[in-house]
Design a protein around this motif. Structure first.
Motif, PDB file in Angstrom:
ATOM      1  N   THR A 112      30.174  47.348  40.944  1.00  0.00           N
ATOM      2  CA  THR A 112      31.678  47.059  40.993  1.00  0.00           C
ATOM      3  C   THR A 112      32.229  47.183  42.546  1.00  0.00           C
ATOM      4  O   THR A 112      33.352  47.513  42.551  1.00  0.00           O
ATOM      5  CB  THR A 112      32.169  48.170  40.017  1.00  0.00           C
ATOM      6  OG1 THR A 112      31.847  49.459  40.383  1.00  0.00           O
ATOM      7  CG2 THR A 112      31.749  47.921  38.621  1.00  0.00           C
ATOM      8  N   THR A 138      30.981  46.828  46.731  1.00  0.00           N
ATOM      9  CA  THR A 138      30.361  45.763  47.785  1.00  0.00           C
ATOM     10  C   THR A 138      28.946  46.356  48.038  1.00  0.00           C
ATOM     11  O   THR A 138      28.702  47.471  48.010  1.00  0.00           O
ATOM     12  CB  THR A 138      31.035  45.837  49.265  1.00  0.00           C
ATOM     13  OG1 THR A 138      32.348  45.520  49.180  1.00  0.00           O
ATOM     14  CG2 THR A 138      30.146  45.248  50.330  1.00  0.00           C
ATOM     15  N   ARG A 188      30.925  42.587  41.657  1.00  0.00           N
ATOM     16  CA  ARG A 188      32.497  42.604  41.395  1.00  0.00           C
ATOM     17  C   ARG A 188      33.232  43.791  42.270  1.00  0.00           C
ATOM     18  O   ARG A 188      33.464  44.718  41.900  1.00  0.00           O
ATOM     19  CB  ARG A 188      32.960  42.852  39.986  1.00  0.00           C
ATOM     20  CG  ARG A 188      32.230  41.937  38.821  1.00  0.00           C
ATOM     21  CD  ARG A 188      32.300  42.495  37.384  1.00  0.00           C
ATOM     22  NE  ARG A 188      31.558  41.576  36.631  1.00  0.00           N
ATOM     23  CZ  ARG A 188      31.501  41.761  35.073  1.00  0.00           C
ATOM     24  NH1 ARG A 188      32.041  42.842  34.786  1.00  0.00           N
ATOM     25  NH2 ARG A 188      30.699  41.129  34.282  1.00  0.00           N
ATOM     26  N   SER A 244      36.494  45.225  44.759  1.00  0.00           N
ATOM     27  CA  SER A 244      37.833  45.036  44.628  1.00  0.00           C
ATOM     28  C   SER A 244      38.555  43.905  45.234  1.00  0.00           C
ATOM     29  O   SER A 244      37.893  43.169  46.277  1.00  0.00           O
ATOM     30  CB  SER A 244      38.321  46.381  45.145  1.00  0.00           C
ATOM     31  OG  SER A 244      38.002  47.475  44.597  1.00  0.00           O
ATOM     32  N   HIS A 245      39.612  43.541  44.704  1.00  0.00           N
ATOM     33  CA  HIS A 245      40.225  42.378  45.541  1.00  0.00           C
ATOM     34  C   HIS A 245      40.427  42.182  47.019  1.00  0.00           C
ATOM     35  O   HIS A 245      40.914  43.398  47.643  1.00  0.00           O
ATOM     36  CB  HIS A 245      41.438  42.205  44.871  1.00  0.00           C
ATOM     37  CG  HIS A 245      42.245  40.795  45.461  1.00  0.00           C
ATOM     38  ND1 HIS A 245      42.080  39.529  45.121  1.00  0.00           N
ATOM     39  CD2 HIS A 245      43.312  40.809  46.394  1.00  0.00           C
ATOM     40  CE1 HIS A 245      42.826  38.534  45.689  1.00  0.00           C
ATOM     41  NE2 HIS A 245      43.522  39.406  46.576  1.00  0.00           N
ATOM     42  N   GLY A 246      39.839  41.293  47.538  1.00  0.00           N
ATOM     43  CA  GLY A 246      39.769  41.167  49.064  1.00  0.00           C
ATOM     44  C   GLY A 246      38.767  41.835  49.872  1.00  0.00           C
ATOM     45  O   GLY A 246      38.522  41.634  50.993  1.00  0.00           O
ATOM     46  N   GLU A 247      37.873  42.329  48.852  1.00  0.00           N
ATOM     47  CA  GLU A 247      36.445  42.889  49.560  1.00  0.00           C
ATOM     48  C   GLU A 247      35.339  42.071  49.618  1.00  0.00           C
ATOM     49  O   GLU A 247      35.307  41.212  48.688  1.00  0.00           O
ATOM     50  CB  GLU A 247      36.357  44.297  49.027  1.00  0.00           C
ATOM     51  CG  GLU A 247      37.139  45.377  49.223  1.00  0.00           C
ATOM     52  CD  GLU A 247      36.610  46.739  48.580  1.00  0.00           C
ATOM     53  OE1 GLU A 247      35.759  46.611  48.092  1.00  0.00           O
ATOM     54  OE2 GLU A 247      37.133  47.787  48.639  1.00  0.00           O
ATOM     55  N   SER A 286      32.181  37.966  42.775  1.00  0.00           N
ATOM     56  CA  SER A 286      33.515  37.706  42.457  1.00  0.00           C
ATOM     57  C   SER A 286      34.171  37.770  43.956  1.00  0.00           C
ATOM     58  O   SER A 286      35.398  38.016  44.025  1.00  0.00           O
ATOM     59  CB  SER A 286      34.259  38.359  41.767  1.00  0.00           C
ATOM     60  OG  SER A 286      33.921  39.786  41.838  1.00  0.00           O
ATOM     61  N   GLY A 287      33.392  37.782  45.034  1.00  0.00           N
ATOM     62  CA  GLY A 287      33.991  38.078  46.290  1.00  0.00           C
ATOM     63  C   GLY A 287      33.132  37.243  47.103  1.00  0.00           C
ATOM     64  O   GLY A 287      32.095  36.587  46.962  1.00  0.00           O
ATOM     65  N   ARG A 314      32.319  33.391  44.209  1.00  0.00           N
ATOM     66  CA  ARG A 314      33.844  32.626  44.064  1.00  0.00           C
ATOM     67  C   ARG A 314      34.746  33.642  44.760  1.00  0.00           C
ATOM     68  O   ARG A 314      34.380  34.913  44.979  1.00  0.00           O
ATOM     69  CB  ARG A 314      34.178  33.378  42.494  1.00  0.00           C
ATOM     70  CG  ARG A 314      33.403  32.613  41.591  1.00  0.00           C
ATOM     71  CD  ARG A 314      34.043  32.948  39.894  1.00  0.00           C
ATOM     72  NE  ARG A 314      33.825  34.384  39.708  1.00  0.00           N
ATOM     73  CZ  ARG A 314      32.842  35.127  39.360  1.00  0.00           C
ATOM     74  NH1 ARG A 314      31.584  34.295  39.479  1.00  0.00           N
ATOM     75  NH2 ARG A 314      32.781  36.213  38.981  1.00  0.00           N
ATOM     76  N   GLY A 315      35.775  32.937  45.400  1.00  0.00           N
ATOM     77  CA  GLY A 315      36.322  33.693  46.361  1.00  0.00           C
ATOM     78  C   GLY A 315      36.872  32.685  47.631  1.00  0.00           C
ATOM     79  O   GLY A 315      36.066  31.689  47.821  1.00  0.00           O
ATOM     80  N   ASP A 316      37.864  32.930  48.335  1.00  0.00           N
ATOM     81  CA  ASP A 316      38.509  31.897  49.370  1.00  0.00           C
ATOM     82  C   ASP A 316      37.501  31.669  50.225  1.00  0.00           C
ATOM     83  O   ASP A 316      37.313  30.604  50.763  1.00  0.00           O
ATOM     84  CB  ASP A 316      39.636  32.435  49.746  1.00  0.00           C
ATOM     85  CG  ASP A 316      40.769  32.282  48.653  1.00  0.00           C
ATOM     86  OD1 ASP A 316      40.692  31.601  47.909  1.00  0.00           O
ATOM     87  OD2 ASP A 316      41.899  32.708  49.199  1.00  0.00           O
TER      88      ASP A 316
END
Length: 634
Positions: free
Chosen positions: A129, A131, A151, A153-156, A178-179, A200-202
């Motif tokens: 959960t 990196t 998974r 945290s958002h942005g990591e 998810s990153g 998944r991620g920008d």
């Protein structure tokens, strides 16, 4: 307490773990241990029982507190299965003399930055959960992250494996992130496999300057959301993209779904089935030793217009084999192959290309060189123009059974300044747009009258032969389709082709048609003179007309002067009057047969003589002009 005894105060479960370590056995009956106890066990490293090999093998255990093994040196293997960690696991700069295996474990983070592992490193079927940090990790054997779910945290970042070195394979099949995944400057000795993985991620997968000794596998259901960046990668084997879906990060400058620019591929780029790319794909300046196989692939930038120029940008691509875009290959957006070098063939049979913006063609292949065929045939369809200027095809360019769908005021095909041994242009139906073959060099040109385009530009085009071998009366409408109007060179080229084939009558018909077409561009006096040359000598290409006209005038004049002979003039004795010779003397300027100066017509015969003299000069002048034109052409 001796060195081989566990510390005082350890729980019975931790003592059992201590004993299992000395025996090198799996420890299954331990529900909970402290992270600090694990650290002490690995640092203190009790001696093995006789005949045993020490190793940590822990299964189904909850680890409380932090497990901090940073800068620790461990001689034996570490195997953790179905364990649950409260805190992130840290092995920064650790040195592991054997294997590190984590299977089906749950943890809030894992760090192996700068670690050295002598055997394999496996992080398999785990749930993380946070990196997974593998920066500068060195693994002498295999590295595996198969079926792991990361998974953060958002942005990591999900997986940070920049500058890792793997002595064998790196397997990440079934990986779910998810990153962002970072593999910048990573070095993999053999295979790198992301089969069936989801990223998944920008930022997606960032792997510029990646080095892989074997193949790179992004197939078997691989999906990437965000950018797949393989800029400058060096892949010793093939890149596999079968059953792969890439969704770019959206519209905007620099946004792409796949970037494989400036890469070196030792094998093929293989996407024989199921590749879907939503967003620009860039393969500029890349070298592929084998072939690029994109059968049935779909490239789409319809949601990125107008910021994206091309759905597939492969300009300056170098391919040793073929570029194979057959069997349902579809693009929504331009394919850019400018200055590509292809050792084999370019194959687009059955492909469907759609331009989304009138500023860009459906296919831009200017400057392409290929050693084989360039096939855009057998069901090929382009919704938008095709630009193939300055291409060199050592075999054949084929448009048989193709459809070029553009509006009447657009260019359907631009084949300007190009060279090919054969151009087969038997389209499925006549295109509404203009086809330009200006200044092209074609060995054999095949076409079909039923599919001739409404607008056809042939100025400067040179070809050795035409198929089918149509007569001039059938082929002439082919030359009158230039939107710019009359151009002389296409007529001369067609006439030269007929002459090489021994069809002199057809060659003359084409040259006469050239002057008749040119007549419409002349001033009224010049147009009248052109009409006279056409009627009298066919612009010099039909000299028998002058002979027949001369005979007609000679017969008419002889009959007229027989009925109304002229009177003799002068003091001497005139020669006997001969009506035929007298008429011929009138018709031939600069020729004196002695009749015209010895006899003078009167009345109606006088006007007839004036007319014959004028017709003679006119006939002589047109014959001289036509003869001069023929001699200049010869």
């Amino acid at each position: 307490m001796t060195q081989d005894d566990p510390p005082d105060g350890w729980s019975p479960q931790e003592r059992r773990m201590w004993e299992a370590y000395r025996l090198g056995e799996w420890c299954d009956d331990v529900a909970e241990v402290r992270g600090s106890a694990l650290r002490y066990l690995l640092i203190a490293a009790p001696s093995p029982y006789p005949g045993c090999q020490t190793r940590l093998q822990l299964r189904g255990t909850r680890v409380t507190g932090e497990l901090d093994l940073a800068e620790v040196t461990v001689a034996g293997s570490i195997r953790l299965s179905r364990c649950r960690f409260e805190e992130p696991v840290r092995l920064d700069n650790a040195h592991l003399g054997a294997a590190f295996e984590v299977n089906a474990c749950t943890m809030p983070g894992l760090t192996l930055a700068g670690a050295r592992i002598a055997l394999e490193c496996e992080i398999v079927a785990c749930t993380v959960t946070g990196t997974v940090d593998l920066r500068s990790l060195a693994v002498e054997n295999r590295l595996s992250l198969n079926d792991t779910d990361i998974r953060p945290s958002h942005g990591e970042a999900a997986l940070d494996a920049q500058s890792i070195e793997v002595g064998e394979d790196f397997w990440a099949s079934g990986l779910d992130c998810s990153g962002t995944v970072f593999l910048n400057s990573a070095r993999i000795q053999d295979v790198l496999a992301f089969r069936g993985s989801r990223i998944r991620g920008d930022s997606g997968l960032q792997a510029p300057e990646l080095t892989v000794g074997g193949g790179l596998f992004l197939d078997s259901g691989f999906s990437g959301t965000g950018q797949i960046n393989l800029y400058g990668a060096s892949i010793g084997g093939s890149v596999r993209l079968d059953d792969c879906r890439l969704d770019g990060p959206g519209a905007g400058p620099g946004a792409y779904a796949l970037n494989l620019s400036c890469a070196e591929i030792g094998g093929d780029i293989w996407a024989g089935r199921g590749l879907v790319v939503q967003g620009p794909a860039i393969v500029r300046d890349t070298s592929v030793r084998g072939s690029v196989v994109l059968k049935g692939a779909h490239f789409d930038i319809s949601s990125r217009v107008p910021t994206a120029e091309a759905a597939l940008d492969a300009s300056r691509l170098r391919v040793g084999g073929d570029i194979d875009c057959r069997d349902g290959f579809v693009t929504h957006g331009m394919i850019d192959l400018r200055d590509a070098r292809v050792g084999g063939s370019l194959l687009f049979e059955g492909a469907e290309l759609t331009a989304l913006d009138n500023r860009y063609p459906a296919l831009r292949g200017n400057g392409v060189e290929t050693g084989g065929v360039f096939n855009l045939c057998d069901g090929f369809t382009a919704y938008g123009r095709i630009s193939l200027n300055s291409v060199t095809v050592r075999s054949r360019v084929c448009f048989d059974d193709a459809a070029l769908d553009t509006s009447a005021d657009e260019s359907a095909l631009s084949f300007v300044g190009s060279t090919t041994a054969s151009l087969s242009f038997r389209l499925r139906e006549a295109p509404a747009g203009v086809v330009e073959l200006r200044h092209s060099r074609i060995g054999l040109l095949r076409d079909a009258p039923a599919a001739w385009p409404t607008g056809l530009v042939l100025d400067g085009a040179v070809y050795d032969s035409l198929h089918p071998a149509l007569p001039a009366r059938t082929r002439l409408p082919w030359l009158g389709r230039d939107p710019a109007g009359f151009v002389p060179q296409p007529y001369e080229q067609l006439a030269a082709t007929y002459q090489r084939q021994g069809q002199d009558a057809d060659a003359r018909a084409v040259l006469v048609a050239k002057h008749r077409s040119m007549r419409r561009t002349l001033s009224p006096p010049a147009r009248l003179w052109s009409l006279l040359q056409d009627a009298t000598v066919g612009y010099g290409y039909r000299p028998l007309r002058a002979v027949w006209l001369l005979l007609c005038l000679l017969s008419t004049g002889a009959a007229l002067f027989t009925g109304w002979p002229p009177t003799a003039v002068g003091d001497g004795k005139p020669p006997p009057f001969q009506p035929g010779i007298y008429t011929l003397d009138l018709l031939l300027p600069l020729v004196d047969l002695g009749q015209e100066r010895s006899y003078a017509p009167t009345g109606l015969a006088q006007w007839a003589a004036v007319a014959l003299i004028g017709m003679g000069w006119l006939l002589a002048t047109t014959v001289a002009a036509g003869a001069s034109r023929v001699l200049r052409r010869s």
